[in-house]
Design a protein around this motif. Structure first.
Motif, short mmCIF file in Angstrom:
data_model
loop_
_atom_site.label_atom_id
_atom_site.label_comp_id
_atom_site.label_asym_id
_atom_site.label_seq_id
_atom_site.Cartn_x
_atom_site.Cartn_y
_atom_site.Cartn_z
N ILE A 102 22.94 50.38 42.14
CA ILE A 102 21.73 50.83 41.45
C ILE A 102 21.09 51.97 42.24
N ASN A 103 20.78 53.05 41.54
CA ASN A 103 20.17 54.23 42.17
C ASN A 103 18.65 54.25 42.08
N TYR A 104 18.12 53.79 40.94
CA TYR A 104 16.68 53.85 40.69
C TYR A 104 16.15 52.46 40.37
N LEU A 105 14.96 52.16 40.88
CA LEU A 105 14.23 50.97 40.46
C LEU A 105 12.93 51.42 39.80
N GLY A 106 12.73 50.96 38.57
CA GLY A 106 11.55 51.36 37.82
C GLY A 106 10.51 50.26 37.77
N PHE A 107 9.24 50.66 37.81
CA PHE A 107 8.15 49.69 37.71
C PHE A 107 7.15 50.17 36.67
N PRO A 108 6.78 49.31 35.70
CA PRO A 108 5.80 49.70 34.68
C PRO A 108 4.37 49.49 35.20
N PHE A 109 3.71 50.58 35.53
CA PHE A 109 2.33 50.52 36.02
C PHE A 109 1.40 50.99 34.91
N SER A 110 0.57 50.10 34.42
CA SER A 110 -0.27 50.44 33.28
C SER A 110 -1.66 50.88 33.71
N VAL A 111 -2.18 51.89 33.04
CA VAL A 111 -3.57 52.29 33.27
C VAL A 111 -4.52 51.39 32.50
N SER A 112 -3.96 50.44 31.74
CA SER A 112 -4.74 49.44 31.02
C SER A 112 -4.63 48.11 31.75
N GLU A 113 -5.75 47.59 32.21
CA GLU A 113 -5.75 46.30 32.91
C GLU A 113 -5.22 45.20 32.00
N THR A 114 -5.62 45.23 30.73
CA THR A 114 -5.16 44.21 29.79
C THR A 114 -3.66 44.22 29.64
N PHE A 115 -3.09 45.42 29.47
CA PHE A 115 -1.64 45.49 29.27
C PHE A 115 -0.88 45.21 30.56
N GLN A 116 -1.45 45.57 31.71
CA GLN A 116 -0.76 45.24 32.96
C GLN A 116 -0.61 43.73 33.11
N GLN A 117 -1.64 42.99 32.74
CA GLN A 117 -1.56 41.54 32.78
C GLN A 117 -0.51 41.02 31.79
N LYS A 118 -0.48 41.59 30.59
CA LYS A 118 0.47 41.15 29.57
C LYS A 118 1.90 41.46 29.98
N ASN A 119 2.09 42.60 30.62
CA ASN A 119 3.42 43.11 30.87
C ASN A 119 4.04 42.55 32.16
N THR A 120 3.23 42.40 33.21
CA THR A 120 3.77 41.96 34.51
C THR A 120 3.06 40.73 35.07
N ASN A 121 2.13 40.19 34.30
CA ASN A 121 1.39 39.01 34.75
C ASN A 121 0.66 39.26 36.06
N SER A 122 0.17 40.48 36.22
CA SER A 122 -0.62 40.83 37.40
C SER A 122 -1.54 41.98 37.03
N GLY A 123 -2.66 42.09 37.70
CA GLY A 123 -3.59 43.16 37.42
C GLY A 123 -3.20 44.46 38.10
N ILE A 124 -4.00 45.48 37.88
CA ILE A 124 -3.70 46.80 38.40
C ILE A 124 -3.70 46.81 39.93
N GLU A 125 -4.70 46.20 40.54
CA GLU A 125 -4.78 46.25 42.01
C GLU A 125 -3.59 45.55 42.65
N LYS A 126 -3.19 44.41 42.12
CA LYS A 126 -2.02 43.72 42.66
C LYS A 126 -0.76 44.54 42.40
N SER A 127 -0.71 45.20 41.26
CA SER A 127 0.45 46.02 40.94
C SER A 127 0.58 47.21 41.89
N LEU A 128 -0.53 47.71 42.39
CA LEU A 128 -0.46 48.78 43.39
C LEU A 128 0.25 48.29 44.65
#
Length: 293
Positions: A102-128
């Motif tokens: 594997i060459n690249y690892l991708g992470f979905p970082f949302s500028v929407s707090e609601t969607f970050q929770q829906k998508n990764t089960n964590s908020g923006i600050e934890k995702s940082l």
């Protein structure tokens, strides 16, 4: 602005084919052997990158629970296409970095707090913090991190959105070492006006970052989005064969990925020499019926 776009024009256009994005929302499990054969065909086409799978909870995305098994069946000999896999937390990072293919690892970082929770089960600050760990681990294992600015053009969840908010989070990500950012139109709300302003603005503000687009659309408005991206200087495009897929966490069945065949036609009309093996592409198109029905 002209200088920036001309500088980007000198770069090679990068096409990222996303079978992972297309398959992840399908309910009927696709056998591992069929996934691998399909991806092996796509590997022979000559795309810059293949977004082939993800290391996330099988409860969240059961379709991709066999990503490691698929990876072991891929023929990567004498192939210039790079592989990208998505991760959503530290556990996924730990699993993904075990695989040197594997060459690249991708992470979905949302500028929407609601969607970050829906998508990764964590908020923006934890995702940082997850982004920091991802970039740290990539630097140790000869991989690169691709951070998707999810909800990059707006969101339907009521969270505040603006160009300034997107730029703020792009700044926070670059401070942590992000070198590739992809503006993700998660629910298909982008339009030429937003793209024409936001993409060049970010390129100008962060000249050392490679920016791309991961656009979703319905069949009637893909062209205007791609055209706006191209005219804004974008040379890194995500797409999926026949436009299958979208984001299952977004709960929006109306928007799918930009169809790769449409993107190819657009770029060829612009005079781009893509160097793709169209015979293998047509073979993959025919085989896709076994994957998607």
């Amino acid at each position: 602005m002209i200088e920036i776009i001309n500088e980007i024009d000198k770069q090679m256009t990068k096409l990222i084919e996303c079978p992972r994005d297309a398959m992840q929302g399908l309910h009927a499990f696709i056998p591992t052997e069929i996934k691998a054969e399909y991806i092996n065909l796509l590997l022979q086409v000559g795309f810059d990158t293949l977004d082939f799978g993800s290391f996330v909870s099988p409860k969240a995305i059961p379709q991709l629970r066999d990503t490691a098994e698929v990876l072991d069946k891929l023929d990567l000999k004498e192939n210039g296409t790079k592989l990208l896999a998505i991760v959503a937390n530290n556990k996924g990072i730990t699993e993904a970095i075990k695989h040197p293919q594997i060459n690249y690892l991708g992470f979905p970082f949302s500028v929407s707090e609601t969607f970050q929770q829906k998508n990764t089960n964590s908020g923006i600050e934890k995702s940082l913090l997850t982004v920091e760990e991802l970039i740290n681990q990539c630097s140790k294992t000869n991989k690169e991190a691709v951070i998707y600015l999810s909800m990059g053009f707006g969101n339907p969840y009521g969270d505040e959105w603006s160009d300034e908010i997107v730029a703020h989070w792009a700044s926070e990500l670059t401070k942590r070492g992000a070198k590739i950012l992809s503006l993700a139109d998660t629910t298909g709300v982008s339009n030429p006006e937003k793209i024409n302003y936001l993409f060049p603005h970010l390129v100008k503000t962060f000249p050392n970052v490679e920016f791309g687009v991961h656009l979703h659309s319905n069949p009637t408005n893909w062209l205007e989005k791609i055209e706006a991206s191209w005219n804004s200087g974008c040379r890194r495009f995500d797409s999926a064969l026949r436009g299958f897929g979208g984001c299952p966490m977004a709960e929006d069945g109306l928007t799918g990925n930009i169809a790769t065949e449409s993107l190819i036609s657009f770029l060829e009309a612009k005079g781009e020499v893509l160097g793709l093996d169209m015979e293998k592409w047509n073979e993959a198109m025919r085989y896709s019926g076994r994957v998607f029905g």
